[in-house]
Design an enzyme around this catalytic site. Sequence first.
Site, PDB file in Angstrom:
ATOM      1  N   ARG A  46       0.859  -1.187   0.000  1.00  0.00           N
ATOM      2  CA  ARG A  46       0.000   0.000   0.000  1.00  0.00           C
ATOM      3  C   ARG A  46       0.891   1.231   0.000  1.00  0.00           C
ATOM      4  NH1 ARG A  46      -5.626   0.510   3.116  1.00  0.00           N
ATOM      5  NH2 ARG A  46      -5.831  -1.321   1.810  1.00  0.00           N
ATOM      6  N   LYS A  70      -7.488 -14.041   5.537  1.00  0.00           N
ATOM      7  CA  LYS A  70      -7.877 -14.185   4.125  1.00  0.00           C
ATOM      8  C   LYS A  70      -7.273 -15.459   3.530  1.00  0.00           C
ATOM      9  CE  LYS A  70      -7.630 -10.379   1.911  1.00  0.00           C
ATOM     10  NZ  LYS A  70      -7.383  -9.203   1.044  1.00  0.00           N
ATOM     11  N   LYS A  82       1.865  -7.534   5.124  1.00  0.00           N
ATOM     12  CA  LYS A  82       1.465  -6.350   4.356  1.00  0.00           C
ATOM     13  C   LYS A  82       2.581  -5.327   4.441  1.00  0.00           C
ATOM     14  CE  LYS A  82      -2.358  -4.822   2.251  1.00  0.00           C
ATOM     15  NZ  LYS A  82      -3.465  -5.580   1.673  1.00  0.00           N
ATOM     16  N   GLY A 185     -16.143   3.882  -4.189  1.00  0.00           N
ATOM     17  CA  GLY A 185     -14.826   3.713  -4.818  1.00  0.00           C
ATOM     18  C   GLY A 185     -14.946   3.047  -6.169  1.00  0.00           C
ATOM     19  N   GLY A 190     -13.588  -1.500  -7.627  1.00  0.00           N
ATOM     20  CA  GLY A 190     -14.903  -0.866  -7.773  1.00  0.00           C
ATOM     21  C   GLY A 190     -15.351  -0.754  -9.223  1.00  0.00           C
ATOM     22  N   ASP A 208     -16.659   8.369  -5.757  1.00  0.00           N
ATOM     23  CA  ASP A 208     -15.213   8.237  -5.575  1.00  0.00           C
ATOM     24  C   ASP A 208     -14.671   9.632  -5.281  1.00  0.00           C
ATOM     25  OD1 ASP A 208     -12.893   5.931  -6.748  1.00  0.00           O
ATOM     26  OD2 ASP A 208     -12.277   7.924  -6.080  1.00  0.00           O
ATOM     27  N   ALA A 243     -13.150   0.989  -1.187  1.00  0.00           N
ATOM     28  CA  ALA A 243     -12.079   2.000  -1.125  1.00  0.00           C
ATOM     29  C   ALA A 243     -11.224   1.700   0.105  1.00  0.00           C
ATOM     30  CB  ALA A 243     -12.689   3.395  -1.105  1.00  0.00           C
TER      31      ALA A 243
HETATM   32  N1  PHE Z   1      -3.894  -6.374  -2.032  1.00  0.00           N
HETATM   33  C1  PHE Z   1      -4.798  -7.403  -2.435  1.00  0.00           C
HETATM   34  C2  PHE Z   1      -5.437  -8.044  -1.196  1.00  0.00           C
HETATM   35  O1  PHE Z   1      -5.463  -7.464  -0.149  1.00  0.00           O
HETATM   36  C3  PHE Z   1      -4.164  -8.385  -3.388  1.00  0.00           C
HETATM   37  C4  PHE Z   1      -2.994  -9.187  -2.892  1.00  0.00           C
HETATM   38  C5  PHE Z   1      -3.201 -10.423  -2.330  1.00  0.00           C
HETATM   39  C6  PHE Z   1      -1.669  -8.764  -3.059  1.00  0.00           C
HETATM   40  C7  PHE Z   1      -2.131 -11.231  -1.917  1.00  0.00           C
HETATM   41  C8  PHE Z   1      -0.605  -9.564  -2.631  1.00  0.00           C
HETATM   42  C9  PHE Z   1      -0.828 -10.782  -2.070  1.00  0.00           C
HETATM   43  O2  PHE Z   1      -6.005  -9.105  -1.234  1.00  0.00           O
END
Ligand code: PHE
Length: 366
Positions: A46, A70, A82, A185, A190, A208, A243
């Site tokens: 990000r 996830k 992240k 967004g 989006g 947006d 968003a």
């Molecule tokens: N940023 C996206 C997400 O949050 C896609 C992503 C997934 C990027 C896994 C890198 C690794 O899901």
Amino acid sequence: MTSRVETLLGRWDGEEVIVRHDQLTNAWIVIAIHSTRLGPAAGGTRMKPYESLADAVEDAQRLAEGMTYKFAIADLPRGGGKAVLAVPQGLRERERADLLRRYGALIAQLGGLYQTGPDVGTSAVDMDVIAETGAPYVFGRTPDHGGSGDSGPATAVGVLAGMRVTCERLFGQGALAGRSVVVQGAGSVGLPLLRLLLEEGADVAFADAAPEACERAHAELGLRAIAPEEVYDRACDIFAPCALGGILNERTIPRLRCRAVVGSANNQLASEGDAVRLRDRGILYAPDYVVNCGGAMALLGRETLGWSHEEADARIAATVRATLAQIYALADAEDVPTDEAARIVADARLERGPASASAGRGGAAM
Ligand code: PHE
């Protein structure tokens, strides 16, 4: 006195946080590794300005945690991570690219502990630049550079599948034709989501904050944007936050006039109490990391498991359909908010460990 950064770093339940200051641009690079229980940590990069380093650290930590759940939900052999690049306003193109290369070098130094891909503020072209120094730990490069390209449309496929499951539950049928959907967004998820919804015959509205995004949606889909704040007040069947996070909070939830919230933004709930707030208002919440796993599935599936584009879309829709239906049923059975039901399912998979990641079985390691 303890600073906020010290508190955030000291009290986190994740594995580690790497913080680097980039002298040349005065940017902060923050890589948060929440959990490597199911595999090496992966998560997007990000890039945006933040008020403070503490805000950047907090965002990276919360987003990394979301990635852990996830991947568990999507049954993929990766852990949650992240990166946040907290950049000064108005960074020039050249400086930005050089920063991405230095960031890539840091990823390479970590030797696979953290693998990245696109997120808010970065694109497939940026992944090409990061990969110049960060290969082979970069997902989502452009097809010309050997990647699977923009993952936004794949995320939209999963969100649409989540909307169908939600409509089935609320109205007895999953069709989106005639359903009203307000999308917050019109960016990488989006915009393709709006396109899919229009194809389904849904009645859509969007907003947006960026004028370019509104112009693009108008040029490509013939839609006119509503005012950004209006998304919270407009009566609709489904509100789709696509968003930034934290938009479901004590200020916005009382205003909502939707039956359900199903969107792609990460960390939509500002706090855990907001899940209860939504439930008390009779609004069905599709947990964000359950319905937005399509991007992660497409990137990993296509780049490490040999899935075709079509196969990825089919698997994304099937995964979201099955897990969201399971989570709604569990929330009913246990009489808990859907967010808590999702945590129960994700925690059980984390508890079982890497062997449960069936999508990864037999797949090539990256
Ligand atoms: N940023 C996206 C997400 O949050 C896609 C992503 C997934 C990027 C896994 C890198 C690794 O899901």
